[in-house]
Write an enzyme that holds these catalytic residues in place. Structure first.
Site, PDB file in Angstrom:
ATOM      1  N   ARG A 165      33.978   8.749   9.587  1.00  0.00           N
ATOM      2  CA  ARG A 165      33.615   9.579   8.790  1.00  0.00           C
ATOM      3  C   ARG A 165      34.282  10.452   8.279  1.00  0.00           C
ATOM      4  NH1 ARG A 165      27.603   9.266   8.729  1.00  0.00           N
ATOM      5  NH2 ARG A 165      28.111  11.142   7.257  1.00  0.00           N
ATOM      6  N   LYS A 183      39.686   0.539  18.693  1.00  0.00           N
ATOM      7  CA  LYS A 183      39.564  -0.609  18.181  1.00  0.00           C
ATOM      8  C   LYS A 183      40.894  -1.282  17.700  1.00  0.00           C
ATOM      9  CE  LYS A 183      34.990   0.671  17.069  1.00  0.00           C
ATOM     10  NZ  LYS A 183      34.076   1.444  15.987  1.00  0.00           N
TER      11      LYS A 183
END
Ligand SMILES: *Cc1c(COP(=O)(O)O)cnc(C)c1O
Length: 787
Positions: free
Chosen positions: A524, A635
């Protein structure tokens, strides 16, 4: 699961005929997608039912979260069922391209970012570990907005994932409940999504509530031909589950938001109580033995007074007994130390929306005040600081801590900061409530699904046990000196980069050099995450390359992806700034063979699955102390990207696991910031002393950059230079740039680089959400595996 071609073919044909009135040969990709989804749902129905039955008598955990950022289900479900390859081959035989079918699915984007994605990863781990755990949330009709760029500015358009229904949900009308607000009541209708674990017959449930009016149509008003008002009740009720609040890390103090929270919390608790009573009757003192409820951030904390209401008002349990039950049932996860994200409600509004809940909240507040008076008779200030109701505001975090038996932070550093600062009073009072649960991610989605090439190679080297036990990856360390393995790792990374290049060419029409370094910051858009630091460094690099045309430099592509909350002007300004600088750099023939900037539109789970495997560099550059954990960082690591980052959130643990020499750690630490604050920070000091910094800061207001008359660059400039640069962009600039230059040099030694990649992958085991969930199960919930 056993896959039988003939049976599936018949089922598909039948589905397509019934639902769309056409044949398999003539069906569109969308129709085949729907029919395939239905066929999968049909094939798991029995296991799903059996799982529910098995769980009924066991202790269960319920994860209450206002967000679940699930992404697509098709691929994940096929993989977890162990039939993906069979389905792909079968479809191919009948002339259908699986990828095209998969692309028909819209992301279930019922979340903003990390917090919602964490909830989704947790669901996958619970199911895979055979743990009786269920999620509860809202079935938002519109998930997070779709983002488009116009003139480099973000434009939001509504997301409409339910436009043609959702094949992965089943409506359960028999479990409908009524939720009462002060002046109205609404129906809460549950839709269940199956959560299919990897390699297990157990199928867990995510239950999403949809809001409906008690009565859709006022026939009297309708007959007077006042059509708008005839359906007013319907509109008002349905508004509750209409849209996800597109905020990330800010408290959106809106009435509708409170209605949303109470709506899903009350429906979920009524549901939990109904199931409990079915098995245990009125032995309410047994609730904590059979039920654990996790409050994901402050959004569902109204569950604490709601359970009190259900026990005291509805079941007639004594207040004192009910409070004991409540305290032993709930636990609370804190996700942030940003003050603006700790929810507080104005009592006037709270009282209006949920009057009975307000009375109960007051009751809890008074009870706690009495305890505080006993505990700290001579410290009125502390009593006030810790009060649940302070002046006109209700502090939901305080209510959560008082009403829970466990409170956890989401990374070691974050939990320590909570204990020493933000929640110090509370830690002093309840030291045994506090514990850390470092976040994690599911390797099924973030490696097995998104990076089949790397997955297959890892399995070839060490077997496939890593799929359900990520610590197995450690075995890869035996190949650190193996050139064949290192070369193969590089080749796979190259393949994933070329896939991304192709995707971005097709979707955005940009051309990227697949041989360049892919430096990626996706998350974000927020000032504390410091995309601004990143782009200012890029802009400085641009000048450097123009002034030194012959300097040795590895071509680099800076890739960004981020949504900004629609009301967050500065965040939107930074998006424009990135695109502005991108246009300058990409259009300059003196540098654009070396340097490129790309902003990926509409960052979401499905795009994330393409970005993480293709990244060489993971940008995790938040101001130290501000990012609670981060999960994007994990990730990237799992897919062999090296981190350039501050010692913040889980970066600290990533660097510890992989070895700091295998990452690019820079900038101030939490204690450096403290010291600087004490000395007094003046951004003009780095501005005047760091070579090149003045130029890029001045560019914001001297006409070099163009915000199209919006005035937003001046605002950003003022935040940096006049209003104290509260995120220390200028202070950390020099060290960040130094590390960026090291990366550029180090990348040229591909063998050394590949070793660092391998070190990262091999040490990513800790960051599986399986590990996180196992810790929650044992240390917070007390639930056990059900085979
Ligand atoms: C993982 C993920 C996030 C969280 O990223 P952070 O870098 O931890 O903030 C946000 N959005 C999506 C789509 C994700 O997959």
């Amino acid at each position: 699961m056993l896959f039988e071609k003939e049976v599936w073919k018949e089922k598909l044909e039948q589905r397509i005929l019934v639902k769309f009135g056409t044949s398999l040969e003539e069906a569109s990709s969308f129709e085949i997608y729907q029919a395939l989804g239905d066929t999968i749902m049909e094939s798991i129905a029995k296991d799903w039912y059996d799982t529910k039955k098995k769980y009924e008598k066991k202790k269960q955990a319920f994860y209450l979260s206002s967000e679940f950022l699930m992404g697509r289900a098709m691929g994940n479900n096929l993989i977890n069922l162990g039939i993906q390859q069979e389905v792909i081959d079968f479809l191919k035989e009948i002339g259908i391209d699986y990828n095209q079918i998969e692309d028909e699915e819209e992301d279930a984007a019922l979340g903003n970012g990390g917090l919602g994605r964490l909830a989704a990863c947790f669901m996958d781990s619970l199911a895979t570990l055979n743990l009786p755990g269920q999620g509860y949330s809202i079935r938002y009709k519109n998930g997070i907005f779709n983002q488009y760029l116009r003139d480099g500015f973000q434009v939001e358009k509504p997301e409409t994932w339910l436009r043609y229904g959702d094949v992965w949900s089943v409506v359960r009308p028999e479990d409908e409940v009524i939720v009462n607000f002060g002046n109205t009541s609404v129906r809460a209708l549950p839709y269940d999504m199956p959560i299919i674990g990897y390699g297990t017959k157990n199928i867990n449930t995510l239950r999403l509530w949809e809001a409906h009016a008690i009565q859709d149509l006022d026939l009297g008003v309708f007959n007077q031909q006042d059509y708008l008002h005839a359906t007013q009740a319907k509109t008002l009720a349905e508004d509750i589950s209409r849209v996800l609040y597109p905020n990330d890390s800010t408290d959106e103090g809106k009435k509708l938001r409170l209605r949303q929270q109470y709506f899903f919390v009350s429906a979920s608790l009524q549901d939990i109580m109904k199931k409990f009573k079915k098995v245990h009757g009125r032995e309410f003192e047994k609730i904590p033995e059979y039920i654990a409820i996790q409050l994901n951030d402050t959004h569902p904390v109204i569950a604490i007074p709601e359970l009190m209401r259900l026990l005291v008002d509805i079941e007639g349990v004594k207040w004192e007994d009910a409070w004991e039950i409540v305290k032993r049932t709930f636990s609370y996860t804190n996700h942030t130390i940003l003050a603006e994200a700790l929810e507080k409600w104005w009592i006037g509004l709270y009282q209006e929306v949920v009057p009975r809940i307000f009375q109960i909240t007051e009751g809890i507040h008074n009870q706690f005040r009495a305890e505080l008076t006993q505990l700290y008779p001579n410290d009125a200030e502390k009593q006030n600081r810790m009060s649940i109701i302070q002046g006109n505001m209700i502090h939901m975090a305080w209510l959560a801590i008082y009403g829970s038996h466990k409170v956890n932070g989401v990374a070691e550093l974050h939990t320590e900061i909570l204990k020493e600062r933000e929640l110090k009073d509370w830690y002093d009072l309840y030291p045994n409530k506090f514990l850390n649960k470092t976040n994690g991610i599911t390797q099924r989605r973030w490696l097995l699904k998104s990076n089949p090439q790397l997955s297959a190679y890892i399995t070839e080297l060490i077997g496939d046990a890593w799929i359900t036990d990520l610590s197995e990856l450690k075995k890869l360390e035996q190949y650190l000196e193996d050139e064949v393995v290192l070369n193969k790792l590089l080749a796979i990374k190259q393949e994933k980069k070329e896939e991304l290049v192709k995707y971005l060419r097709e979707t955005q029409g940009v051309d990227i050099n697949p041989k360049s370094i892919f430096d990626v910051q996706v998350k974000r858009m927020h000032e504390y995450k410091r995309q601004l630091l990143n782009i200012l460094q890029v802009y400085d690099l641009y000048y450097y390359l123009k002034e030194n045309p012959n300097v040795e430099f590895t071509p680099t592509t800076y890739i960004y992806g981020a949504k900004a909350a629609p009301g967050y002007k500065v965040a939107k300004g930074i998006i424009r700034l990135i695109n502005d600088i991108a246009q300058i750099i990409n259009g300059d023939n003196e540098v654009n063979d070396k340097l490129k900037v790309v902003f990926v539109e509409n960052y979401r789970v499905t795009v994330a699955e393409k970005l993480f495997p293709a990244a060489d560099i993971s940008e995790q550059i938040s101001t130290a102390g501000k990012e609670a954990s981060g999960t994007g960082n994990m990730k990237f690591m799992l897919n062999g990207a090296l981190t350039i980052g501050t010692l913040d959130g889980a970066n600290v643990e990533i660097a510890k696991e992989a070895g700091e020499e295998n990452e690019y750690i820079f900038g101030m630490k939490v204690e450096d910031i403290d010291a600087l604050q004490k000395r007094g920070y003046d951004p003009r000091t780095p501005y005047n002393s760091v070579a090149g910094l003045k130029r890029v800061i001045d560019a914001l207001i001297d006409g070099h950059l163009n915000d199209l008359g919006s005035g937003i660059y001046r605002e950003i400039h003022s935040l940096l230079m006049e209003r104290g640069d509260q995120y220390y962009v200028l202070e950390d600039f020099e060290d960040y740039r130094r590390k960026q230059r090291s990366i550029n040099r180090d990348y040229r030694d591909q063998k050394a680089w590949a070793r660092k990649m391998l070190k990262n992958i091999a040490n990513a085991g800790k960051f599986s959400s399986d590990r996180t969930i196992m810790e929650y199960a044992k240390e917070i919930w007390g639930i056990n595996e059900v085979r």
